[in-house]
Design an enzyme around this catalytic site. Sequence first.
Site, PDB file in Angstrom:
ATOM      1  N   THR A  88      41.271  59.748  26.672  1.00 46.08           N
ATOM      2  CA  THR A  88      40.400  60.772  26.037  1.00 46.08           C
ATOM      3  C   THR A  88      39.144  61.156  26.764  1.00 46.08           C
ATOM      4  O   THR A  88      38.208  61.746  26.096  1.00 46.08           O
ATOM      5  CB  THR A  88      39.865  60.241  24.472  1.00 46.08           C
ATOM      6  OG1 THR A  88      39.634  58.919  24.601  1.00 46.08           O
ATOM      7  CG2 THR A  88      41.496  60.030  23.668  1.00 46.08           C
TER       8      THR A  88
ATOM      9  N   ASN B 295      34.539  66.043  19.091  1.00 48.14           N
ATOM     10  CA  ASN B 295      35.858  65.518  19.125  1.00 48.14           C
ATOM     11  C   ASN B 295      36.258  65.539  20.614  1.00 48.14           C
ATOM     12  O   ASN B 295      36.119  66.582  21.401  1.00 48.14           O
ATOM     13  CB  ASN B 295      36.763  66.191  18.349  1.00 48.14           C
ATOM     14  CG  ASN B 295      37.019  65.825  16.866  1.00 48.14           C
ATOM     15  OD1 ASN B 295      36.313  65.095  16.730  1.00 48.14           O
ATOM     16  ND2 ASN B 295      37.559  66.616  15.891  1.00 48.14           N
ATOM     17  N   HIS B 296      37.164  64.678  21.197  1.00 47.24           N
ATOM     18  CA  HIS B 296      37.829  64.567  22.475  1.00 47.24           C
ATOM     19  C   HIS B 296      39.088  65.017  22.516  1.00 47.24           C
ATOM     20  O   HIS B 296      39.996  64.741  21.301  1.00 47.24           O
ATOM     21  CB  HIS B 296      37.585  63.139  23.178  1.00 47.24           C
ATOM     22  CG  HIS B 296      36.227  62.718  23.405  1.00 47.24           C
ATOM     23  ND1 HIS B 296      35.812  61.775  24.580  1.00 47.24           N
ATOM     24  CD2 HIS B 296      35.169  63.352  23.054  1.00 47.24           C
ATOM     25  CE1 HIS B 296      34.475  61.571  24.280  1.00 47.24           C
ATOM     26  NE2 HIS B 296      34.075  62.574  23.453  1.00 47.24           N
ATOM     27  N   SER B 297      39.696  65.654  23.354  1.00 47.34           N
ATOM     28  CA  SER B 297      41.251  65.980  23.411  1.00 47.34           C
ATOM     29  C   SER B 297      41.890  64.698  23.283  1.00 47.34           C
ATOM     30  O   SER B 297      41.937  63.638  24.319  1.00 47.34           O
ATOM     31  CB  SER B 297      41.482  66.928  24.498  1.00 47.34           C
ATOM     32  OG  SER B 297      43.052  66.756  24.662  1.00 47.34           O
TER      33      SER B 297
END
Length: 223
Positions: A85, A77-79
């Site tokens: 992102t 996952n990316h922030s």
Amino acid sequence: MVLPDGTVIKTVVHLNQVIEHPRISIGDFTYFGHLEELEDYAGYLAPFLFPLSGERLLIGKFCQIAHGVRFITSSANHSMRGFSTYPFANFMMNEATTADDMKALFDVPGGKGDTVIGNDVWIGTEAVVMPGVTVGDGAILGARAVVARDVPPYTVVAGNPAKPVRKRFDDHVTRALLELRWWDWPIEAIEANIDAISGADIETLKRVGDRIDAATKTDSGLS
């Protein structure tokens, strides 16, 4: 897998015999049937799970995992808290980057936690299990399903996103199976009752379960 004539099918492997990874736990007899032999089974099945990842991939016993299955874990996952992102920090490492800096790369807000696959789960060809999903015992994930939500025990799901298709058994039988947990029986008891397990003979399994429980209590001095 070994055929009666001694032929070794190298593309079908018991996963806990070929994977040693600090963030992966796999129960006995769970196998992966891929159409080609792999050098790195952990890297293929869970390509975004690293030794520094905070999450784990937990797979139970007697699961059947078909060709092309992937587990997308939380470290993929990316922030999403900022305007972009893009993982800028991943491409700004240099000689001054410390171990703590490396660990911080895995501290992404909104992590989904562990991915948990129960026992006796059948995962169809090229299915994808998304971060943090829990799949209950006895569930079936259809080919190319994208599983983004938890799957109840003994439920068939399919599609993208995966949705329930049907329950495998009525609630009474499902509760009995979850209480029996036949996959935890001694292997001798499992082998002696394969016909009842494969033939959905719940009454026979209940009787066997009662005998095993009684023997366990006797051995532990509880009776």
